[in-house]
Write a protein that holds these residues in place. Structure first.
Motif, PDB file in Angstrom:
ATOM      1  N   ARG A  89      55.326  72.753  27.118  1.00  0.00           N
ATOM      2  CA  ARG A  89      55.616  74.047  26.502  1.00  0.00           C
ATOM      3  C   ARG A  89      56.509  74.865  27.429  1.00  0.00           C
ATOM      4  O   ARG A  89      56.392  74.773  28.654  1.00  0.00           O
ATOM      5  CB  ARG A  89      54.324  74.823  26.209  1.00  0.00           C
ATOM      6  CG  ARG A  89      53.379  74.116  25.246  1.00  0.00           C
ATOM      7  CD  ARG A  89      52.070  74.888  25.080  1.00  0.00           C
ATOM      8  NE  ARG A  89      51.081  74.094  24.376  1.00  0.00           N
ATOM      9  CZ  ARG A  89      50.901  74.109  23.047  1.00  0.00           C
ATOM     10  NH1 ARG A  89      51.663  74.919  22.304  1.00  0.00           N
ATOM     11  NH2 ARG A  89      49.986  73.350  22.476  1.00  0.00           N
ATOM     12  N   PHE A  90      57.399  75.680  26.822  1.00  0.00           N
ATOM     13  CA  PHE A  90      58.210  76.572  27.625  1.00  0.00           C
ATOM     14  C   PHE A  90      57.304  77.535  28.385  1.00  0.00           C
ATOM     15  O   PHE A  90      56.297  78.009  27.860  1.00  0.00           O
ATOM     16  CB  PHE A  90      59.187  77.361  26.743  1.00  0.00           C
ATOM     17  CG  PHE A  90      60.348  76.541  26.271  1.00  0.00           C
ATOM     18  CD1 PHE A  90      61.487  76.401  27.058  1.00  0.00           C
ATOM     19  CD2 PHE A  90      60.302  75.891  25.044  1.00  0.00           C
ATOM     20  CE1 PHE A  90      62.559  75.633  26.634  1.00  0.00           C
ATOM     21  CE2 PHE A  90      61.374  75.119  24.598  1.00  0.00           C
ATOM     22  CZ  PHE A  90      62.504  74.988  25.401  1.00  0.00           C
ATOM     23  N   ARG A  91      57.673  77.811  29.618  1.00  0.00           N
ATOM     24  CA  ARG A  91      56.899  78.724  30.463  1.00  0.00           C
ATOM     25  C   ARG A  91      57.597  80.076  30.518  1.00  0.00           C
ATOM     26  O   ARG A  91      58.830  80.142  30.619  1.00  0.00           O
ATOM     27  CB  ARG A  91      56.737  78.155  31.869  1.00  0.00           C
ATOM     28  CG  ARG A  91      56.041  79.091  32.847  1.00  0.00           C
ATOM     29  CD  ARG A  91      55.732  78.397  34.160  1.00  0.00           C
ATOM     30  NE  ARG A  91      54.655  77.420  33.994  1.00  0.00           N
ATOM     31  CZ  ARG A  91      54.161  76.692  35.008  1.00  0.00           C
ATOM     32  NH1 ARG A  91      54.660  76.823  36.230  1.00  0.00           N
ATOM     33  NH2 ARG A  91      53.181  75.841  34.799  1.00  0.00           N
ATOM     34  N   THR A  92      56.837  81.155  30.477  1.00  0.00           N
ATOM     35  CA  THR A  92      57.407  82.503  30.553  1.00  0.00           C
ATOM     36  C   THR A  92      56.722  83.312  31.642  1.00  0.00           C
ATOM     37  O   THR A  92      55.509  83.208  31.857  1.00  0.00           O
ATOM     38  CB  THR A  92      57.272  83.247  29.214  1.00  0.00           C
ATOM     39  OG1 THR A  92      55.913  83.203  28.765  1.00  0.00           O
ATOM     40  CG2 THR A  92      58.169  82.640  28.150  1.00  0.00           C
ATOM     41  N   LEU A  93      57.533  84.102  32.350  1.00  0.00           N
ATOM     42  CA  LEU A  93      57.056  85.083  33.317  1.00  0.00           C
ATOM     43  C   LEU A  93      57.152  86.467  32.693  1.00  0.00           C
ATOM     44  O   LEU A  93      58.071  86.751  31.926  1.00  0.00           O
ATOM     45  CB  LEU A  93      57.929  85.078  34.574  1.00  0.00           C
ATOM     46  CG  LEU A  93      57.926  83.891  35.511  1.00  0.00           C
ATOM     47  CD1 LEU A  93      58.954  84.130  36.607  1.00  0.00           C
ATOM     48  CD2 LEU A  93      56.556  83.684  36.103  1.00  0.00           C
ATOM     49  N   LEU A 118      60.916  89.654  30.641  1.00  0.00           N
ATOM     50  CA  LEU A 118      60.456  88.271  30.651  1.00  0.00           C
ATOM     51  C   LEU A 118      61.509  87.388  31.299  1.00  0.00           C
ATOM     52  O   LEU A 118      62.706  87.687  31.260  1.00  0.00           O
ATOM     53  CB  LEU A 118      60.215  87.756  29.225  1.00  0.00           C
ATOM     54  CG  LEU A 118      59.097  88.348  28.388  1.00  0.00           C
ATOM     55  CD1 LEU A 118      59.103  87.699  27.008  1.00  0.00           C
ATOM     56  CD2 LEU A 118      57.751  88.165  29.055  1.00  0.00           C
ATOM     57  N   ALA A 119      61.063  86.285  31.878  1.00  0.00           N
ATOM     58  CA  ALA A 119      61.926  85.200  32.307  1.00  0.00           C
ATOM     59  C   ALA A 119      61.362  83.913  31.731  1.00  0.00           C
ATOM     60  O   ALA A 119      60.152  83.798  31.514  1.00  0.00           O
ATOM     61  CB  ALA A 119      61.988  85.116  33.830  1.00  0.00           C
ATOM     62  N   MET A 120      62.235  82.951  31.444  1.00  0.00           N
ATOM     63  CA  MET A 120      61.773  81.703  30.833  1.00  0.00           C
ATOM     64  C   MET A 120      62.189  80.494  31.641  1.00  0.00           C
ATOM     65  O   MET A 120      63.249  80.460  32.256  1.00  0.00           O
ATOM     66  CB  MET A 120      62.264  81.565  29.393  1.00  0.00           C
ATOM     67  CG  MET A 120      63.780  81.559  29.198  1.00  0.00           C
ATOM     68  SD  MET A 120      64.619  79.993  29.534  1.00  0.00           S
ATOM     69  CE  MET A 120      64.026  78.964  28.218  1.00  0.00           C
ATOM     70  N   SER A 121      61.288  79.486  31.632  1.00  0.00           N
ATOM     71  CA  SER A 121      61.531  78.209  32.278  1.00  0.00           C
ATOM     72  C   SER A 121      61.560  77.106  31.232  1.00  0.00           C
ATOM     73  O   SER A 121      60.944  77.214  30.162  1.00  0.00           O
ATOM     74  CB  SER A 121      60.424  77.912  33.294  1.00  0.00           C
ATOM     75  OG  SER A 121      60.407  76.537  33.659  1.00  0.00           O
ATOM     76  N   ASP A 122      62.235  76.016  31.563  1.00  0.00           N
ATOM     77  CA  ASP A 122      62.133  74.806  30.760  1.00  0.00           C
ATOM     78  C   ASP A 122      60.667  74.387  30.666  1.00  0.00           C
ATOM     79  O   ASP A 122      59.828  74.821  31.469  1.00  0.00           O
ATOM     80  CB  ASP A 122      62.961  73.688  31.393  1.00  0.00           C
ATOM     81  CG  ASP A 122      64.457  73.948  31.282  1.00  0.00           C
ATOM     82  OD1 ASP A 122      64.867  74.743  30.420  1.00  0.00           O
ATOM     83  OD2 ASP A 122      65.209  73.354  32.080  1.00  0.00           O
ATOM     84  N   PRO A 123      60.337  73.546  29.693  1.00  0.00           N
ATOM     85  CA  PRO A 123      58.921  73.226  29.455  1.00  0.00           C
ATOM     86  C   PRO A 123      58.197  72.652  30.669  1.00  0.00           C
ATOM     87  O   PRO A 123      58.736  71.838  31.423  1.00  0.00           O
ATOM     88  CB  PRO A 123      58.993  72.200  28.319  1.00  0.00           C
ATOM     89  CG  PRO A 123      60.238  72.553  27.584  1.00  0.00           C
ATOM     90  CD  PRO A 123      61.211  72.961  28.663  1.00  0.00           C
ATOM     91  N   VAL A 124      56.978  73.110  30.828  1.00  0.00           N
ATOM     92  CA  VAL A 124      56.027  72.596  31.806  1.00  0.00           C
ATOM     93  C   VAL A 124      54.772  72.210  31.032  1.00  0.00           C
ATOM     94  O   VAL A 124      54.251  73.019  30.258  1.00  0.00           O
ATOM     95  CB  VAL A 124      55.695  73.641  32.891  1.00  0.00           C
ATOM     96  CG1 VAL A 124      54.616  73.111  33.827  1.00  0.00           C
ATOM     97  CG2 VAL A 124      56.943  74.033  33.665  1.00  0.00           C
ATOM     98  N   ASP A 125      54.318  70.987  31.183  1.00  0.00           N
ATOM     99  CA  ASP A 125      53.186  70.476  30.400  1.00  0.00           C
ATOM    100  C   ASP A 125      53.438  70.619  28.909  1.00  0.00           C
ATOM    101  O   ASP A 125      52.529  70.951  28.126  1.00  0.00           O
ATOM    102  CB  ASP A 125      51.891  71.195  30.788  1.00  0.00           C
ATOM    103  CG  ASP A 125      51.452  70.892  32.208  1.00  0.00           C
ATOM    104  OD1 ASP A 125      51.747  69.770  32.693  1.00  0.00           O
ATOM    105  OD2 ASP A 125      50.838  71.772  32.843  1.00  0.00           O
TER     106      ASP A 125
END
Length: 325
Positions: free
Chosen positions: A127-131, A118-125
């Protein structure tokens, strides 16, 4: 008087931030500028294995499966967030993900095994975003956010040490946050499909404060470190522990004396771990309840390999290996 426990650091041309070691991997520091390095001879020599055209990227996380296979994450807004994979020890790289959403900022990645990560991003809309990847980082898919709790106002991850997203075992993963009114740790037991959240007793309430790094020695026992990264601000409660898979966190009875950005369990130990930061390295021998400073050098991240080797990396290309304690 505190003695140094790290060997004199080998110099590398990048602002080295983080190295993650596979069972048979070579240490792999990286950061801003000349972004990728590989070493031989136990760190006595280094060579540049940067992906082509990567001079302006900031590589903050690498997951090395062995000496030839690794996945690296470049952080930043928009297309600055990218993932690369090598299958030949850095001789060549393939770009497997480039972020095209200007709202996303990827901070960290982790792998459960050689295929699933997994990879994680700061929140988008909100909520945290995950790949997610199921082919060793060769391709990535954005996971639905329906199982992700809402983010707090100002909440984000810290791309300081590559340890804001960590895993233990085949399915469990934890995400560290800061920047909001409360520091929190999110936990997923299904590889990022659904998450629960718990408050952490780490300084919060400011964009510079929160949980910067996590380490789990198994799915139950975890360490959290962080604080306020500003040099002129105190961090009186810079460490916490969990014994229930991150459902609850307790402050360390004797925490590190200042902000810490990286943490790692010593190999094959149930009670010993290291925490690092700009003002020193701390050791715990009681699973995080108490810490004592054992080195005053500046390091941003630390990791240990199953062969009992531990490595730290910091500013100005500092890379060091553990001599003691």
């Amino acid at each position: 008087m505190t003695a140094a426990i790290w060997t004199p650091p080998e110099r590398w041309t990048s602002f080295a931030r983080h190295e993650a070691l596979g069972e048979d991997a070579t240490p792999d520091p990286h950061g801003t500028g000349e972004a990728r390095g590989a070493c031989g001879g136990g760190g006595s020599s280094w060579r540049n294995v940067s992906p082509p055209g990567a001079a302006d990227l900031q590589f903050r996380d690498v997951e090395a499966f062995d000496a030839r296979h690794a996945v690296v994450l470049a952080i930043g807004e928009g297309e600055a967030s990218r993932v690369y994979r090598t299958d030949d020890g850095g001789a060549t790289w393939s770009e497997s993900f480039r972020n095209t959403d200007a709202r996303a900022f990827y901070d960290c990645l982790t792998f459960f095994d050689r295929r699933h990560g997994l990879a994680m991003s700061d929140p988008v809309d909100g909520r945290f975003r995950t790949l997610s990847t199921s082919d060793g980082g060769r391709s990535w898919t954005v996971l639905p956010d329906t199982g992700m709790p809402p983010a707090l106002p100002g909440e984000a991850g810290f791309a300081a040490s590559g340890q804001c997203l960590v895993s233990a075992g085949p399915r469990d993963v934890w995400l560290a946050t800061g920047g909001a009114a409360r520091a929190r740790v999110l936990h997923s037991a299904d590889r990022g499909r659904t998450w629960t959240v718990a408050d952490a007793p780490i300084p919060a309430g400011d964009p510079a404060r929160g949980v910067f790094a996590l380490a789990f020695r198994d799915r139950g026992h975890g360490l959290a470190v962080g604080g306020d990264y500003r040099a002129d601000q105190p961090s009186p409660s810079a460490a916490a522990t969990s014994g229930d898979a991150g459902r609850t966190w307790r402050p360390a009875g004797t925490p590190p004396p200042a902000y810490r950005s990286g943490v790692a369990w010593l190999p094959h130990s149930r009670t010993a771990a290291l925490a690092v930061g700009p003002t020193g390295t701390d050791l715990t021998t009681d699973a995080g309840r108490t810490w004592r400073t054992v080195d005053t050098g500046s390091y941003d991240t630390v990791d240990c390999a199953p062969d009992r080797g531990c490595w730290a990396a910091g500013e100005q290309g500092r890379v060091a290996r553990l001599e003691g304690p």
